[in-house]
Design a protein around this motif. Structure first.
Motif, PDB file in Angstrom:
ATOM      1  N   ARG A   1       0.846  -1.200   0.000  1.00  0.00           N
ATOM      2  CA  ARG A   1       0.000   0.000   0.000  1.00  0.00           C
ATOM      3  C   ARG A   1       0.881   1.250   0.000  1.00  0.00           C
ATOM      4  NH1 ARG A   1      -3.925  -2.035  -1.996  1.00  0.00           N
ATOM      5  NH2 ARG A   1      -5.742  -2.801  -0.882  1.00  0.00           N
ATOM      6  N   SER A   2       0.431   2.283  -0.701  1.00  0.00           N
ATOM      7  CA  SER A   2       1.224   3.498  -0.810  1.00  0.00           C
ATOM      8  C   SER A   2       1.447   4.144   0.550  1.00  0.00           C
ATOM      9  CB  SER A   2       0.541   4.495  -1.758  1.00  0.00           C
ATOM     10  OG  SER A   2      -0.736   4.860  -1.261  1.00  0.00           O
TER      11      SER A   2
ATOM     12  N   THR B   1       7.408  10.422   5.670  1.00  0.00           N
ATOM     13  CA  THR B   1       6.507  10.587   6.802  1.00  0.00           C
ATOM     14  C   THR B   1       6.446   9.301   7.613  1.00  0.00           C
ATOM     15  OG1 THR B   1       5.297  12.103   5.383  1.00  0.00           O
ATOM     16  CG2 THR B   1       4.225  11.529   7.431  1.00  0.00           C
TER      17      THR B   1
ATOM     18  N   GLN C   1       9.670   2.254  11.908  1.00  0.00           N
ATOM     19  CA  GLN C   1       8.260   1.856  11.863  1.00  0.00           C
ATOM     20  C   GLN C   1       8.001   0.727  10.876  1.00  0.00           C
ATOM     21  OE1 GLN C   1       6.892   6.209  11.468  1.00  0.00           O
ATOM     22  NE2 GLN C   1       5.084   5.190  12.261  1.00  0.00           N
TER      23      GLN C   1
ATOM     24  N   LEU D   1       3.858   6.830  19.374  1.00  0.00           N
ATOM     25  CA  LEU D   1       3.911   6.848  17.916  1.00  0.00           C
ATOM     26  C   LEU D   1       3.005   5.731  17.406  1.00  0.00           C
ATOM     27  CD1 LEU D   1       5.283   7.762  15.221  1.00  0.00           C
ATOM     28  CD2 LEU D   1       7.023   6.019  15.670  1.00  0.00           C
ATOM     29  N   ALA D   2       1.977   6.120  16.652  1.00  0.00           N
ATOM     30  CA  ALA D   2       1.090   5.106  16.063  1.00  0.00           C
ATOM     31  C   ALA D   2       1.370   5.079  14.558  1.00  0.00           C
ATOM     32  CB  ALA D   2      -0.359   5.428  16.383  1.00  0.00           C
ATOM     33  N   GLY D   3       0.545   5.745  13.757  1.00  0.00           N
ATOM     34  CA  GLY D   3       0.842   5.819  12.329  1.00  0.00           C
ATOM     35  C   GLY D   3       1.877   6.882  12.004  1.00  0.00           C
ATOM     36  N   GLY D   4       1.958   7.875  12.874  1.00  0.00           N
ATOM     37  CA  GLY D   4       2.977   8.915  12.713  1.00  0.00           C
ATOM     38  C   GLY D   4       2.650   9.972  11.672  1.00  0.00           C
ATOM     39  N   GLN D   5       1.423   9.988  11.169  1.00  0.00           N
ATOM     40  CA  GLN D   5       1.137  10.892  10.052  1.00  0.00           C
ATOM     41  C   GLN D   5       0.955  12.348  10.489  1.00  0.00           C
ATOM     42  OE1 GLN D   5       1.270   9.542   6.633  1.00  0.00           O
ATOM     43  NE2 GLN D   5       2.390   8.330   8.135  1.00  0.00           N
TER      44      GLN D   5
ATOM     45  N   VAL E   1       5.218  12.616  12.844  1.00  0.00           N
ATOM     46  CA  VAL E   1       6.485  12.643  12.104  1.00  0.00           C
ATOM     47  C   VAL E   1       6.675  13.974  11.356  1.00  0.00           C
ATOM     48  CG1 VAL E   1       7.864  11.526  10.298  1.00  0.00           C
ATOM     49  CG2 VAL E   1       6.702  10.130  12.015  1.00  0.00           C
TER      50      VAL E   1
ATOM     51  N   ASP F   1       6.697   3.350  20.312  1.00  0.00           N
ATOM     52  CA  ASP F   1       6.006   2.931  19.091  1.00  0.00           C
ATOM     53  C   ASP F   1       4.982   1.852  19.427  1.00  0.00           C
ATOM     54  OD1 ASP F   1       5.178   2.193  16.584  1.00  0.00           O
ATOM     55  OD2 ASP F   1       7.173   1.729  15.799  1.00  0.00           O
TER      56      ASP F   1
ATOM     57  N   ARG G   1       2.415  -1.514  16.107  1.00  0.00           N
ATOM     58  CA  ARG G   1       2.119  -2.905  15.757  1.00  0.00           C
ATOM     59  C   ARG G   1       1.593  -3.711  16.930  1.00  0.00           C
ATOM     60  NH1 ARG G   1       7.579  -4.413  13.073  1.00  0.00           N
ATOM     61  NH2 ARG G   1       7.654  -2.200  12.593  1.00  0.00           N
TER      62      ARG G   1
ATOM     63  N   VAL H   1      -1.647   8.757   3.177  1.00  0.00           N
ATOM     64  CA  VAL H   1      -1.800   9.131   4.585  1.00  0.00           C
ATOM     65  C   VAL H   1      -2.813   8.208   5.263  1.00  0.00           C
ATOM     66  CG1 VAL H   1      -2.675  10.942   6.113  1.00  0.00           C
ATOM     67  CG2 VAL H   1      -1.105  11.528   4.259  1.00  0.00           C
ATOM     68  N   ARG H   2      -3.888   7.912   4.546  1.00  0.00           N
ATOM     69  CA  ARG H   2      -4.937   7.076   5.149  1.00  0.00           C
ATOM     70  C   ARG H   2      -4.484   5.634   5.358  1.00  0.00           C
ATOM     71  NH1 ARG H   2      -8.183  10.234   1.445  1.00  0.00           N
ATOM     72  NH2 ARG H   2      -8.607   8.487   0.040  1.00  0.00           N
ATOM     73  N   HIS H   3      -3.509   5.177   4.603  1.00  0.00           N
ATOM     74  CA  HIS H   3      -2.985   3.830   4.819  1.00  0.00           C
ATOM     75  C   HIS H   3      -2.247   3.713   6.137  1.00  0.00           C
ATOM     76  CE1 HIS H   3      -2.934   3.227   0.184  1.00  0.00           C
ATOM     77  NE2 HIS H   3      -4.059   2.806   0.704  1.00  0.00           N
ATOM     78  N   ARG H   4      -1.673   4.793   6.617  1.00  0.00           N
ATOM     79  CA  ARG H   4      -0.845   4.737   7.818  1.00  0.00           C
ATOM     80  C   ARG H   4      -1.505   5.397   9.028  1.00  0.00           C
ATOM     81  NH1 ARG H   4       2.930   1.059   6.840  1.00  0.00           N
ATOM     82  NH2 ARG H   4       3.608   1.679   8.914  1.00  0.00           N
TER      83      ARG H   4
END
Lengths: 150, 271
Positions: free
Chosen positions: A54-55, A60, A65, B31-35, B38, B53, B56, B106-109
Motif C-alpha cells: 500500500r502506498s 513521513t 516503523q 507513535l502510532a501511524g505517525g502521520q 512525524v 512505538d 504494531r 496518509v490514510r494507509h498509515r
C-alpha cells in the motif's frame, strides 16, 4: 538501532539512528535513489513507496516503523519481462515531463488501482491528490492510470 | 529536514507502552501511524525525547459492532474505516469522514486513535466522533477509563489523555439517521478551512477549525431539537466560537463559512 526491511524482494538490514526517515534509509543507506524527496512536508508524494503493498509517504515514516515490512520502490517495479504495466502506460501516454514526481506518481497509481475498482478520471484525480506534478499538468497522468487499469 | 535525535522503544503490549511512558516522563510521545507526529518532528516543532512505538500492538485494531455500539480499535487506519462495509452500514458518517482525511497514502498509515489523540481542531475525524457522541476508552497505570468525546478535547493539540495513558478504543453509537460532512478547502489533500459534521438529522453537530479545539455546535443542536429549520438552526453555528485567522481565511470568513456549511449539512441530513 538495527532496522531490517525487505526492499524489492531483497532482505536488507542496517544500523541507523531511530530518527532516520524511511526515505533516507532507502536513498542514503541502501543507495536506492529512485525515490525522490520533494516538498519534505508530506504534501507532494514524490517519496511515495509501497509498504506491504500500500502506498505510503516515505518522508513521513521512520525506518524503524517499517522494520520487518515489505517495501517496494520504483526500482523494484519492473519485472524480468519488462516494465510494470503502470510504467508502460506512463511511457505510452507521455505522462511526464521533467520526471521528478514520476516515481512517486507511479507508486501511488499502482496502489490506487489496486485499492479502488472501477476508477474513472475523477476518481484518479482524487486518488492522486497526494501527488503533485509541477510541469505536465495531470491530463496525461490521469490518462496513463486509466490506460493501465484497462 | 531531519527530526531531532530521539530514543525509540517498540512496545509489544499496551501494558509495556504505559510502563514506557511512565518511565520516560512527559517528554515521551506515543507513535502510532505517525502521520501527524512525524511531520511535526521533521519541522522540529515536536522534539520528544522518547518515542514509544505502539504501531504494531495486537488487539488494538479492528471494528466490532455489538448491539447499538460500534467499537473501533485505536490503531485502526483511516483506510480500513473508509473501506469497511460493516462500518458503512452501521455508521456511514464515520466511514465517509475517514475517507476525507489527507490522501490515500496518509490514510494507509494514519490511525483513528492517533487523529483523536493529536486533538487538532482542523482534523476531520474528531468532529465526526463529537457529532456522533462517541466515547474514548483509555488505559493507564491504574486500569482503564472512559472519556466522553465532549470532554476529551481540552485545548489546542491538548486532550484529557494523561501523560502515561494510552487511547485504546473509540466507541460510537450505531448511527444510520441523516448525516452529512461538509469540508471546505481550497487545495487538494488540505485540512478543512472549516468543516461541519452532522449526525442523526442534526441531533449531533460538530465543527472543524472553528476554534482551538474540535467542538460541538451545541446551539445548532438545541435549535434542531426545538424544531428550527435548517436555515434558522445554521444561523447560530458560529455563536460562541472564536475561529482563527490565518493565511486561508480570517475569523469572520470562517464564521460565515460555518453557517453556510451547517445549513448545507443539516439540509442534506434531513433536518
Amino acid at each position: 538501532m538495527e532496522v531490517s526491511v525487505t526492499v524489492n524482494g531483497i532482505a536488507r538490514s542496517a544500523d541507523v539512528e531511530p530518527r532516520t526517515l524511511l526515505v533516507h534509509y532507502l536513498r542514503d543507506v541502501l543507495g536506492l535513489t529512485g525515490t525522490n524527496v520533494g516538498c519534505d512536508t508530506s504534501s507532494c508524494g514524490a517519496c511515495t513507496v509501497l509498504v506491504d503493498g500500500r502506498s505510503a509517504k516515505s518522508c513521513t515514516l521512520l525506518a524503524a516503523q517499517v522494520d520487518g515490512a515489505d517495501v517496494t520502490t520504483i526500482e523494484g517495479l519492473a519485472g524480468a519481462d519488462g516494465l510494470h504495466p503502470m510504467q508502460q502506460a506512463f511511457h505510452e501516454c507521455h505522462a511526464l515531463q521533467c520526471g521528478y514526481c514520476t516515481p512517486g506518481m507511479v507508486m501511488a497509481a499502482v496502489s490506487l488501482t489496486d485499492e479502488y475498482d472501477d476508477l474513472d478520471a475523477a476518481g484518479v484525480r482524487e486518488g492522486l491528490e497526494g501527488n503533485l506534478c509541477r510541469c505536465t499538468g495531470y491530463q496525461n497522468i490521469v490518462a496513463a492510470v486509466l490506460a493501465a487499469g484497462e | 529536514m531531519i527530526p531531532a535525535a530521539v530514543d525509540y522503544v517498540r512496545a509489544d503490549s499496551a501494558e509495556a507502552a504505559i510502563a514506557a511512558l511512565a518511565e520516560a516522563g512527559d517528554e515521551a510521545k506515543l507513535l502510532a501511524g505517525g502521520q501527524s507526529l512525524v511531520p511535526l518532528m521533521r519541522l522540529r516543532l515536536a522534539t520528544p525525547s522518547v518515542l514509544v512505538d505502539i504501531g504494531r500492538l495486537d488487539g488494538l485494531s479492528g471494528i466490532s459492532i455489538e448491539g447499538d455500539t460500534v467499537g473501533i480499535g485505536a490503531l485502526t487506519t483511516h483506510s480500513t474505516l473508509e473501506h469497511s462495509a460493516d462500518l458503512a452500514a452501521a455508521c456511514p458518517l464515520l466511514a465517509h469522514v475517514a475517507g476525507q482525511v489527507g490522501d490515500p497514502a496518509v490514510r494507509h498509515r494514519g490511525t483513528l486513535g492517533g487523529s483523536l489523540a493529536h486533538a487538532d481542531p482542523a482534523s476531520d475525524l474528531p468532529a465526526a466522533v463529537l457529532a456522533l457522541g462517541g466515547t474514548l476508552v483509555v488505559a493507564g497505570p491504574g486500569g482503564s477509563r472512559e472519556i466522553a468525546a465532549t470532554d476529551f478535547f481540552t485545548g489546542f493539540l491538548e486532550s484529557a489523555l494523561g501523560a502515561d495513558e494510552l487511547l485504546t478504543e473509540v466507541r460510537v453509537p450505531v448511527s444510520t439517521g441523516g448525516w452529512c460532512y461538509q469540508k471546505f478547502n481550497r487545495r487538494a489533500q488540505d485540512w478543512a478551512i472549516v468543516g461541519v459534521a452532522v449526525a442523526e438529522g442534526g441531533a449531533g453537530v460538530a465543527l472543524v477549525n472553528m476554534g482551538s479545539t474540535p467542538m460541538r455546535a451545541a446551539g445548532v443542536e438545541a435549535a434542531v431539537a426545538g424544531g428550527a429549520s435548517a436555515v434558522d438552526a445554521a444561523a447560530v453555528a458560529a455563536d460562541g466560537t472564536e475561529p482563527p485567522t490565518d493565511n486561508n481565511a480570517d475569523g469572520d470568513y470562517r464564521a460565515h463559512l460555518s453557517r453556510v456549511l451547517t445549513e448545507r449539512a443539516l439540509t442534506a441530513a434531513g433536518a
